[in-house]
Each structure stands twice: as C-alpha cells, then as structure tokens.
Design a protein around this motif. Structure first.
Motif, PDB file in Angstrom:
ATOM      1  N   VAL A  29      -2.729 -14.457 -10.439  1.00 27.01           N
ATOM      2  CA  VAL A  29      -2.757 -13.003 -10.256  1.00 27.01           C
ATOM      3  C   VAL A  29      -3.025 -12.664  -8.794  1.00 27.01           C
ATOM      4  CG1 VAL A  29      -3.911 -10.856 -10.966  1.00 27.01           C
ATOM      5  CG2 VAL A  29      -3.726 -12.745 -12.602  1.00 27.01           C
ATOM      6  N   TYR A  30      -2.295 -11.671  -8.287  1.00 29.58           N
ATOM      7  CA  TYR A  30      -2.526 -11.181  -6.925  1.00 29.58           C
ATOM      8  C   TYR A  30      -2.809  -9.683  -6.990  1.00 29.58           C
ATOM      9  CZ  TYR A  30      -1.812 -10.290  -1.940  1.00 29.58           C
ATOM     10  OH  TYR A  30      -1.990  -9.923  -0.620  1.00 29.58           O
ATOM     11  N   SER A  31      -3.888  -9.257  -6.349  1.00 27.55           N
ATOM     12  CA  SER A  31      -4.217  -7.830  -6.304  1.00 27.55           C
ATOM     13  C   SER A  31      -4.273  -7.392  -4.855  1.00 27.55           C
ATOM     14  CB  SER A  31      -5.590  -7.582  -6.934  1.00 27.55           C
ATOM     15  OG  SER A  31      -5.610  -8.078  -8.254  1.00 27.55           O
ATOM     16  N   CYS A  32      -3.566  -6.292  -4.556  1.00 25.78           N
ATOM     17  CA  CYS A  32      -3.598  -5.773  -3.193  1.00 25.78           C
ATOM     18  C   CYS A  32      -5.025  -5.385  -2.859  1.00 25.78           C
ATOM     19  CB  CYS A  32      -2.716  -4.540  -3.070  1.00 25.78           C
ATOM     20  SG  CYS A  32      -0.996  -4.992  -3.083  1.00 25.78           S
ATOM     21  N   GLY A  33      -5.516  -5.937  -1.767  1.00 25.47           N
ATOM     22  CA  GLY A  33      -6.909  -5.689  -1.397  1.00 25.47           C
ATOM     23  C   GLY A  33      -7.050  -4.466  -0.514  1.00 25.47           C
ATOM     24  N   GLU A 220       2.456  -8.631   4.612  1.00 24.93           N
ATOM     25  CA  GLU A 220       1.206  -9.379   4.413  1.00 24.93           C
ATOM     26  C   GLU A 220       1.082  -9.876   2.978  1.00 24.93           C
ATOM     27  OE1 GLU A 220      -1.968  -6.786   5.507  1.00 24.93           O
ATOM     28  OE2 GLU A 220      -1.292  -6.644   7.585  1.00 24.93           O
ATOM     29  N   CYS A 221       1.367  -8.968   2.041  1.00 26.80           N
ATOM     30  CA  CYS A 221       1.140  -9.335   0.642  1.00 26.80           C
ATOM     31  C   CYS A 221       2.185 -10.331   0.155  1.00 26.80           C
ATOM     32  CB  CYS A 221       1.088  -8.083  -0.223  1.00 26.80           C
ATOM     33  SG  CYS A 221      -0.438  -7.153   0.067  1.00 26.80           S
ATOM     34  N   SER A 222       3.429 -10.193   0.652  1.00 23.89           N
ATOM     35  CA  SER A 222       4.446 -11.192   0.283  1.00 23.89           C
ATOM     36  C   SER A 222       4.015 -12.573   0.749  1.00 23.89           C
ATOM     37  CB  SER A 222       5.795 -10.853   0.939  1.00 23.89           C
ATOM     38  OG  SER A 222       6.405  -9.767   0.276  1.00 23.89           O
ATOM     39  N   ILE A 245       5.839   2.844  -2.602  1.00 25.00           N
ATOM     40  CA  ILE A 245       6.333   2.308  -1.335  1.00 25.00           C
ATOM     41  C   ILE A 245       5.959   0.833  -1.166  1.00 25.00           C
ATOM     42  CG2 ILE A 245       6.168   2.478   1.188  1.00 25.00           C
ATOM     43  CD1 ILE A 245       5.673   5.492   0.854  1.00 25.00           C
ATOM     44  N   HIS A 246       4.670   0.573  -1.245  1.00 19.44           N
ATOM     45  CA  HIS A 246       4.194  -0.774  -0.901  1.00 19.44           C
ATOM     46  C   HIS A 246       4.807  -1.856  -1.812  1.00 19.44           C
ATOM     47  CE1 HIS A 246       1.686  -3.872   0.677  1.00 19.44           C
ATOM     48  NE2 HIS A 246       0.886  -3.948  -0.377  1.00 19.44           N
ATOM     49  N   HIS A 247       4.756  -1.648  -3.094  1.00 21.31           N
ATOM     50  CA  HIS A 247       5.270  -2.693  -3.993  1.00 21.31           C
ATOM     51  C   HIS A 247       6.796  -2.793  -4.000  1.00 21.31           C
ATOM     52  CE1 HIS A 247       1.159  -3.109  -6.218  1.00 21.31           C
ATOM     53  NE2 HIS A 247       1.149  -3.572  -4.992  1.00 21.31           N
ATOM     54  N   ASN A 249       8.575  -2.381  -1.482  1.00 21.14           N
ATOM     55  CA  ASN A 249       8.873  -3.090  -0.239  1.00 21.14           C
ATOM     56  C   ASN A 249       8.535  -4.577  -0.341  1.00 21.14           C
ATOM     57  OD1 ASN A 249       9.681  -0.637   0.629  1.00 21.14           O
ATOM     58  ND2 ASN A 249       8.089  -0.351   2.170  1.00 21.14           N
ATOM     59  N   GLU A 250       7.438  -4.867  -1.014  1.00 19.80           N
ATOM     60  CA  GLU A 250       7.110  -6.291  -1.244  1.00 19.80           C
ATOM     61  C   GLU A 250       8.233  -6.958  -2.040  1.00 19.80           C
ATOM     62  OE1 GLU A 250       3.387  -7.926  -2.811  1.00 19.80           O
ATOM     63  OE2 GLU A 250       2.445  -6.063  -2.186  1.00 19.80           O
ATOM     64  N   ILE A 251       8.679  -6.261  -3.082  1.00 21.48           N
ATOM     65  CA  ILE A 251       9.734  -6.819  -3.940  1.00 21.48           C
ATOM     66  C   ILE A 251      10.999  -7.076  -3.115  1.00 21.48           C
ATOM     67  CG2 ILE A 251      11.336  -6.229  -5.831  1.00 21.48           C
ATOM     68  CD1 ILE A 251       8.915  -4.864  -7.226  1.00 21.48           C
TER      69      ILE A 251
END
Ligand code: AMP
Ligand code: ZN
Length: 473
Positions: A29-33, A220-222, A245-247, A249-251
């Motif tokens: 599991v990854y959670s955006c910090g 960063e999250c990718s 936006i953030h997710h 873009n990560e995808i």
C-alpha cells in the motif's frame, strides 16, 4: 485468506471489488504523505487514520503488509497543478528559516502525531532522497511523452490513453481546476521538472538534463512507490482532492514509464474530507486545528482516532467539539469495560466463542471498512457474556485492527477519576500555582507532570476554559 472476502471500493472503476493481492500473501500500500511546510491539521490526519486502518485490516486478513507514507519535502506548489510558489520555499521565506530546517521540523512533528494516533507505516521515505530516481524516470519518458519549455520539462497528457479517467469517473466536471503555465500544449500538462528561472535563488535544487531545478510533485509518488513497492502494487490511497489532479498525473506517468496500460496501483482508494462549519479544513487557509490543539484542550489523541472510525471513510465527517467529547466519553466507557474484563477471573478459554465474537466484526470491516459497524461489534465483545478469556482474546484481535490501544490505556491517560481519589482544595490551588510558574518558565514537562498528578486525584485542569474556570472535578 481468512474470514469474509475483503471488499474495497476502487475509485478507478467506481465499484466494490474483492481484494486480490498481486503477490500472494502480501499487501502493498502507498499513501500520499503530507507536504511538510506547516503543521498537519486533523483533516490530514484523517487521511492517515483511514490508510492505517486499511493496513491493519489487511494484516488482520493475514496479508504481510508493506505500507509506505511518503514525506513531500520538495516540489508541491501552492496550486496542485504547476502554478504558484513552492510551498517549502515560501514557508522558508516567511519564517526566516532554511527550507531544509522547515522540512525536518514539520516531518518530526508529523511523525510524533502518527505515533500518538497509533498510525504505523512500514516506511516513510522523503522525496528529497529520491531525486536521482525522478531524473532517471524523466529521462526514460522524455522522448515519447514530454516537451521542454524554459520553465522545465512537461508531460504531454495526450500521449497516454484515457488521461483523467480517475477524475472523470468521480466528478461531474471532469478534470479539476488547472492553473496555466505559459507555453503548455494542454491545460492539464504538468511539470516533471521545474527549471529554476534565471536570476532566481532556490534553496532546494539539483542538477538535471533540464537545468538546475527541482522535481514536480507528481513524479515523486510514482518514483517512491515504484522504488519501495514495485509496479504494479496493490493499493494507492489519498484524500478525494487527489482524484482530480495528483493521482491522474501519477497514473499518466506510470503508464508512460511502463509503456502500457499499467496504472501503477491496481486499486485507488480515497477518503472524504473532514469539514467544519466553514467547509473543508485546509492548511493553506492558515486557520486549522492540529492534533496538539485537541490535546491542549484535554482530549486524548485516540479520541480523535475513534471519532474518525465512527464515520465511513467515504463520507464527509464534520468536526465539532461536541462530537469529539462524545467520542472521548465512548472511549472512556470502552476502557472501563476492558478494565473490568481484565479483572475478571479466567474460566476455560473458549476458542469457538472468540471466533463467534470475531465473526460479525470481520464481516463489518470486510465490507469496504465499515468501521462504524465494527465498533459496535467491538463493544458487544466487551460486554458479552462469553467468558472473560474468550472476550479478551476477541477484544485484543479487534483492537489490533481499530488501533485504539484499549488494553494499554489507563484511566489516567483519559483523565478518569479513580474511585479512591482524595481531593483537598488547598492542595489543588497550590499545585495549580506551581504549574502556572512552570508554564511561565516554559517548563512544559513539569507542567504536564503536575497536570497528571492532579488528574490522578480526579481534578481536570481547564486551560483556556471560556468560563474562566481553572479546574473541575
Ligand atoms: P497535503 O499535505 O495537502 O498533500 O495533504 C495530505 C493528505 O491529507 C492528502 O491525502 C490530502 O488529500 C488529505 N487531506 C487534506 N485536507 C483534508 C481534509 N480536510 N480532510 C481529509 N483529508 C484531507
Ligand atoms: Zn502522492
């Protein structure tokens, strides 16, 4: 794995799905910090209570859990797209400290808050330690997916299939508000790298093929999720604001990097907001509640965890002091019931009784984390007549999932008055005077010790009480 099948709501498909791990027996599991330019507010902490509860449920189900909550210490601009100032640099300028000092300070406070809420990620990587990986990722996708502007390297969202599917699945308007940067091909294009403008000084910057500068926030999250969990991994979490936006873009970055439809995580889960009368609690408004502010008003941090668990993570939760007081009272009742249970003599341990008590709890928690219902099953186990040994065993297992530390909390932690408390007004007045002195000298350890001493006698110290009382019984 054991018990009821675990159903989770996947924002990507907008459906409840039965959890199937990518690696047998494991859950990743990854959670955006948090962005550590300021204190976290209790709304942010709701996101981590949710993520931690998810992790605990996966462990309860028998999966070997790896849970990453990153620390965003560079790259997040005042707008979630690419306009505005860097939050870290802006805080450094306004507080007269270095951006690095600010990041370390607020990271420490965040980690202390995690501990107080029994939130225990297995890793909390800092973005600034992964810049090399971000540059490598940028180089790998540059030719097919990016273009250069003076202000940096930008991702062209038209180069991946179905950009923004996550946002569109969950909002009527489609993509969220995008602030413009001059020269972008599409409004939704975003920075992989932000080159420091000529003549400008940044405190956090690195050399790159696109000039000296800093990474964009999304990369960063990718990079951290790939480095620590491998792609694809099981579940990615964040607040619902990240669906816009953030997710997405990560995808898009993950698809570009894998040269295929791999979205990085198989399941994307989002918690709803903590709101107050004025709306969503937000850091940028500057007017927010920290966990410490709750503690200062005499609330145990775990009363806040319980408040969060009383609501479903996909529902909005309104913060009120009355609601928090009610949660604290509920927690006190649970602690007393657990205490009674510990004092009762053991009968024969009854394994079937423990399993029976756990059954309803398991069903509730497996239904997309229905923590509200799981809490009532928990209270039933506390008060059941199934025999103390069986009840204690069931309560301990449930508590591992809920993270309330019920078997470790003492009355004094919650400032319950013990039945044999002795009260002497002169003594109280004298202790309060000593506490006032200690506070004036900023000796908070002594002041807290005096507060606890008084609490042991059943006296609650009332700091900042609107009626001006300084203590009550
Ligand atoms: P940030 O530091 O702004 O990136 O936020 C950290 C986490 O808190 C993200 O997952 C956000 O989506 C989440 N978050 C921010 N505000 C709230 C709120 N009022 N209620 C619940 N979650 C929030
Ligand atoms: Zn993130």
């Amino acid at each position: 794995m054991s018990g009821a099948p675990l159903q989770l709501f996947n924002s990507l498909t907008r459906r409840l799905e039965t959890f199937e791990p990518i690696h047998p027996g494991e859950a990743r599991v990854y959670s955006c910090g948090p962005t550590v330019y300021n204190y976290q507010h209790v709304g942010n902490m709701r996101a981590y209570v949710f993520a931690d509860t998810l992790g605990r449920v996966l462990s309860f189900k028998g999966y070997d859990l790896t849970h990453v909550i990153n620390i965003t210490d560079v790259g997040h601009l005042t707008s979630d797209a690419d306009a505005g100032d860097d939050k870290m640099e802006k805080a450094a300028a306004s507080q007269g400290k270095s951006a690095w000092d600010i990041a370390r300070h607020y990271q420490q406070v965040f980690e202390a808050d995690l501990a107080r809420l029994n939130i225990r990620p297995t890793a909390h990587p800092r973005a600034t330690d992964y810049v090399e990986g971000m540059i490598a990722w940028g180089k790998a996708i540059e030719d097919k997916h990016c273009y250069r502007l003076d202000s940096g390297l930008y991702f062209d969202v038209s180069t991946v299939p179905d950009y923004g599917r996550l946002a569109r699945a969950n909002t009527d308007e489609g993509e969220g508000r995008i602030d413009s940067v001059e020269g972008k091909r599409h409004a939704a294009d975003f920075a992989i790298w932000r080159t420091t403008p000529q003549g400008e000084n940044r405190q956090m910057e690195w050399d790159s093929p696109w000039g000296r500068g800093a990474p964009g926030w999304h990369i960063e999250c990718s990079v951290m999720s790939a480095a620590l969990l491998g792609h694809p991994f099981d579940i990615h979490t964040g607040g619902i604001d990240h669906r816009e936006i953030h997710h997405p873009n990560e995808i898009a970055q993950n698809q570009a990097h894998s040269c295929g439809p791999d979205t990085g995580a198989r399941v994307w889960m989002h918690n709803n907001f903590l709101v107050d009368r004025r709306g969503k609690m937000s850091k940028s408004s500057g007017d927010f509640l920290t966990l410490q502010a709750l503690v200062d008003r005499g609330y145990h941090p775990l009363a806040y965890r319980l408040l969060c668990l009383q609501a479903h993570y996909r529902s909005e939760l309104e913060f009120t002091w009355e609601g928090l007081s009610a949660a604290l009272t509920r927690l006190k009742r649970m602690v007393l019931a657990a205490e009674r249970l510990s004092n009762e003599a053991d009968g024969a341990t009854s394994h079937p009784m423990t399993e029976q008590l756990l059954g309803r709890f398991d069903e509730a928690i497996s239904d997309d984390l229905n923590t509200a219902l799981a809490l009532t099953a928990f209270e039933d186990a506390l008060s059941a007549k199934a025999g103390p040994a069986a009840q204690r065993a069931a309560v301990a297992r449930m508590d591992e999932v809920l993270g309330l530390s019920l078997l470790d909390l003492a009355r004094i932690d919650l400032r319950l008055r013990p039945s044999d408390a002795s009260i002497d007004e002169a003594g109280i007045v004298e202790a309060l005077a000593r506490r006032k002195e200690a506070r004036a000298a900023r000796d908070f350890a002594t002041s807290d010790a005096i507060r606890d001493e008084l609490a042991a006698k059943g006296v609650e110290v009332m700091d900042g009480d609107p009626l001006g009382w300084d203590w009550k019984l």
